[in-house]
Motif scaffolding. Structure first.
Motif, PDB file in Angstrom:
ATOM      1  N   ILE A  95       0.754  -0.852  -0.235  1.00 15.60           N
ATOM      2  CA  ILE A  95       0.116  -0.283  -0.196  1.00 15.60           C
ATOM      3  C   ILE A  95       0.711   1.117   0.084  1.00 15.60           C
ATOM      4  CG2 ILE A  95      -1.936   1.565   1.616  1.00 15.60           C
ATOM      5  CD1 ILE A  95      -2.702  -1.013   1.914  1.00 15.60           C
ATOM      6  N   ARG A  96       1.764   1.404   0.756  1.00 11.37           N
ATOM      7  CA  ARG A  96       3.104   2.588   0.983  1.00 11.37           C
ATOM      8  C   ARG A  96       3.295   2.608  -0.691  1.00 11.37           C
ATOM      9  NH1 ARG A  96       3.182   4.834   5.668  1.00 11.37           N
ATOM     10  NH2 ARG A  96       2.548   4.050   7.750  1.00 11.37           N
ATOM     11  N   SER A  97       3.729   1.886  -1.123  1.00 14.02           N
ATOM     12  CA  SER A  97       4.683   1.624  -1.904  1.00 14.02           C
ATOM     13  C   SER A  97       3.789   2.140  -3.377  1.00 14.02           C
ATOM     14  CB  SER A  97       4.982   0.269  -3.152  1.00 14.02           C
ATOM     15  OG  SER A  97       5.787   0.288  -4.066  1.00 14.02           O
ATOM     16  N   TRP A  98       2.544   1.665  -3.448  1.00 12.33           N
ATOM     17  CA  TRP A  98       1.005   2.551  -4.590  1.00 12.33           C
ATOM     18  C   TRP A  98       0.887   3.488  -3.732  1.00 12.33           C
ATOM     19  CZ3 TRP A  98      -3.256   5.005  -2.842  1.00 12.33           C
ATOM     20  CH2 TRP A  98      -4.389   4.393  -4.525  1.00 12.33           C
ATOM     21  N   LEU A  99       1.366   3.958  -3.184  1.00 11.60           N
ATOM     22  CA  LEU A  99       0.847   5.641  -2.385  1.00 11.60           C
ATOM     23  C   LEU A  99       2.213   5.794  -2.506  1.00 11.60           C
ATOM     24  CD1 LEU A  99      -0.609   5.537   1.697  1.00 11.60           C
ATOM     25  CD2 LEU A  99      -2.054   6.318  -0.655  1.00 11.60           C
ATOM     26  N   ALA A 100       3.552   5.371  -3.089  1.00  7.19           N
ATOM     27  CA  ALA A 100       4.347   6.203  -3.566  1.00  7.19           C
ATOM     28  C   ALA A 100       4.539   6.830  -5.338  1.00  7.19           C
ATOM     29  CB  ALA A 100       5.575   5.909  -3.044  1.00  7.19           C
ATOM     30  N   ALA A 106       2.748  10.630   2.768  1.00  7.46           N
ATOM     31  CA  ALA A 106       2.115   9.686   3.810  1.00  7.46           C
ATOM     32  C   ALA A 106       2.517   8.965   5.081  1.00  7.46           C
ATOM     33  CB  ALA A 106       0.878   8.135   3.035  1.00  7.46           C
ATOM     34  N   THR A 107       3.111  10.740   5.691  1.00 12.46           N
ATOM     35  CA  THR A 107       4.431  10.277   7.009  1.00 12.46           C
ATOM     36  C   THR A 107       3.740   9.820   7.670  1.00 12.46           C
ATOM     37  OG1 THR A 107       4.829  12.431   7.291  1.00 12.46           O
ATOM     38  CG2 THR A 107       5.852  11.736   5.857  1.00 12.46           C
ATOM     39  N   SER A 118      -8.768   0.430  15.520  1.00  9.81           N
ATOM     40  CA  SER A 118      -7.384   0.197  16.136  1.00  9.81           C
ATOM     41  C   SER A 118      -7.050   1.059  16.882  1.00  9.81           C
ATOM     42  CB  SER A 118      -5.536  -0.116  15.308  1.00  9.81           C
ATOM     43  OG  SER A 118      -4.544  -0.048  15.756  1.00  9.81           O
ATOM     44  N   ARG A 119      -6.016   1.447  18.164  1.00 14.79           N
ATOM     45  CA  ARG A 119      -5.541   2.430  18.624  1.00 14.79           C
ATOM     46  C   ARG A 119      -4.493   2.317  18.134  1.00 14.79           C
ATOM     47  NH1 ARG A 119     -10.243   4.653  21.080  1.00 14.79           N
ATOM     48  NH2 ARG A 119     -10.736   3.282  22.002  1.00 14.79           N
ATOM     49  N   ALA A 120      -4.270   2.222  16.943  1.00 18.03           N
ATOM     50  CA  ALA A 120      -2.669   2.391  16.611  1.00 18.03           C
ATOM     51  C   ALA A 120      -2.721   3.342  14.967  1.00 18.03           C
ATOM     52  CB  ALA A 120      -1.135   1.544  16.285  1.00 18.03           C
ATOM     53  N   GLU A 121      -4.239   3.133  14.895  1.00 25.59           N
ATOM     54  CA  GLU A 121      -3.437   3.399  13.564  1.00 25.59           C
ATOM     55  C   GLU A 121      -3.489   5.039  13.582  1.00 25.59           C
ATOM     56  OE1 GLU A 121      -6.313   0.870  10.676  1.00 25.59           O
ATOM     57  OE2 GLU A 121      -4.989  -0.605  10.701  1.00 25.59           O
ATOM     58  N   ARG A 122      -3.076   5.621  12.523  1.00 23.14           N
ATOM     59  CA  ARG A 122      -3.112   6.789  12.234  1.00 23.14           C
ATOM     60  C   ARG A 122      -3.236   7.274  11.133  1.00 23.14           C
ATOM     61  NH1 ARG A 122      -3.616   5.901  17.175  1.00 23.14           N
ATOM     62  NH2 ARG A 122      -2.454   7.118  19.169  1.00 23.14           N
ATOM     63  N   VAL A 123      -3.649   8.580  10.564  1.00 27.50           N
ATOM     64  CA  VAL A 123      -3.460   9.214   9.404  1.00 27.50           C
ATOM     65  C   VAL A 123      -3.990  10.919   9.954  1.00 27.50           C
ATOM     66  CG1 VAL A 123      -6.430   9.548   8.832  1.00 27.50           C
ATOM     67  CG2 VAL A 123      -4.087   9.320   6.899  1.00 27.50           C
ATOM     68  N   SER A 124      -3.326  11.724   9.355  1.00 25.66           N
ATOM     69  CA  SER A 124      -2.997  13.002   9.080  1.00 25.66           C
ATOM     70  C   SER A 124      -5.033  13.529   8.192  1.00 25.66           C
ATOM     71  CB  SER A 124      -2.403  14.067   8.979  1.00 25.66           C
ATOM     72  OG  SER A 124      -1.899  14.089   6.959  1.00 25.66           O
ATOM     73  N   VAL A 125      -5.069  14.408   8.573  1.00 26.03           N
ATOM     74  CA  VAL A 125      -6.482  15.380   7.847  1.00 26.03           C
ATOM     75  C   VAL A 125      -5.599  15.439   5.892  1.00 26.03           C
ATOM     76  CG1 VAL A 125      -7.692  17.769   7.116  1.00 26.03           C
ATOM     77  CG2 VAL A 125      -7.752  15.930   9.662  1.00 26.03           C
TER      78      VAL A 125
END
Length: 227
Positions: A95-100, A106-107, A118-125
């Motif tokens: 997925i990260r390769s596809w995004l790149a 998507a840092t 999940s409590r660990a998953e994150r993404v910025s607006v």
């Protein structure tokens, strides 16, 4: 609604097979056991998955976390290499390769189980907005957009924004955890222009958050940018 699994995975699978077989008029006398499929096994039946468009529609319309997780792991299984520890790690890499390749770094994105539950998953607006803008330009944009809940009409948005100007004007995916409420998708303003909209609210007691997020959509509709 609340769901509680009373059986482990092998017991549930065996019980499901026995129940379905009994409904068809058969019976299984042997005991349950785990093992590898023997090389001499004969194929009796084959089941085919629904197509990807239908799967993603079910995931997005009704926020089906189990299906999202399975899709995530299926991506990992397809692109797994010896360097990947498991299907989950392979999916993250793919997925990260596809995004790149789409120009999205998507840092701030953190993937764990693929469903967001999940409590660990994150993404910025900002990152989510970039992903949506890229999706809008995709040849598969129509299928993706139509998979998102339609405001005041279906899916997880069917009871929200009723009797407002936003009825049927937005395709919005919702997100809910105990201390998180979020919306993400595409919304149309009163001039007929579409906007990528993302809003995430984090609070220990997010009561009333849905109304706040709904107001964001109403403001986008009522106050479009002047050209």
């Amino acid at each position: 609604q609340a769901y509680l699994s009373l059986l482990d995975h092998p017991s549930y699978a065996a019980g499901a097979v026995r129940a379905i077989w009994a409904e068809l008029g058969g019976s299984i006398l042997g005991k349950d056991r785990q093992g590898s499929v023997p090389s001499s096994a004969k194929l009796l039946a084959r089941a085919y998955s629904p197509d990807l468009v239908e799967i993603i529609r079910d995931i997005n319309k009704y926020s089906n976390n189990t299906m999202a997780r399975q899709l995530f792991l299926s991506i990992g299984a397809k692109y797994r290499t010896p360097a990947d520890a498991d299907d989950s790690m392979a999916a993250q890499r793919a997925i990260r390769s596809w995004l790149a390749r789409k120009g999205i770094t998507a840092t701030q994105l953190v993937m764990e189980n693929g469903s967001g539950l999940s409590r660990a998953e994150r993404v910025s607006v900002r990152e989510m907005s970039k992903i949506l803008q890229t999706a809008w330009k995709s040849p598969y944009a129509a299928e993706f957009i139509s998979s998102l809940p339609l405001t005041a009409m279906d899916g997880t948005m069917r009871k929200r924004l009723r009797r407002t100007p936003m009825e049927g004007q937005g395709h919005i995916k919702t997100g809910t955890l105990n201390n998180v409420r979020a919306i993400s998708g595409f919304s149309r303003d009163k001039n007929g222009d579409y906007w990528a909209v993302v809003a995430i609210l984090n609070d220990p007691k997010p009561w009333g958050a849905s109304a706040v997020l709904d107001q964001v959509l109403l403001d986008v509709y009522k106050n479009p940018r002047t050209k």
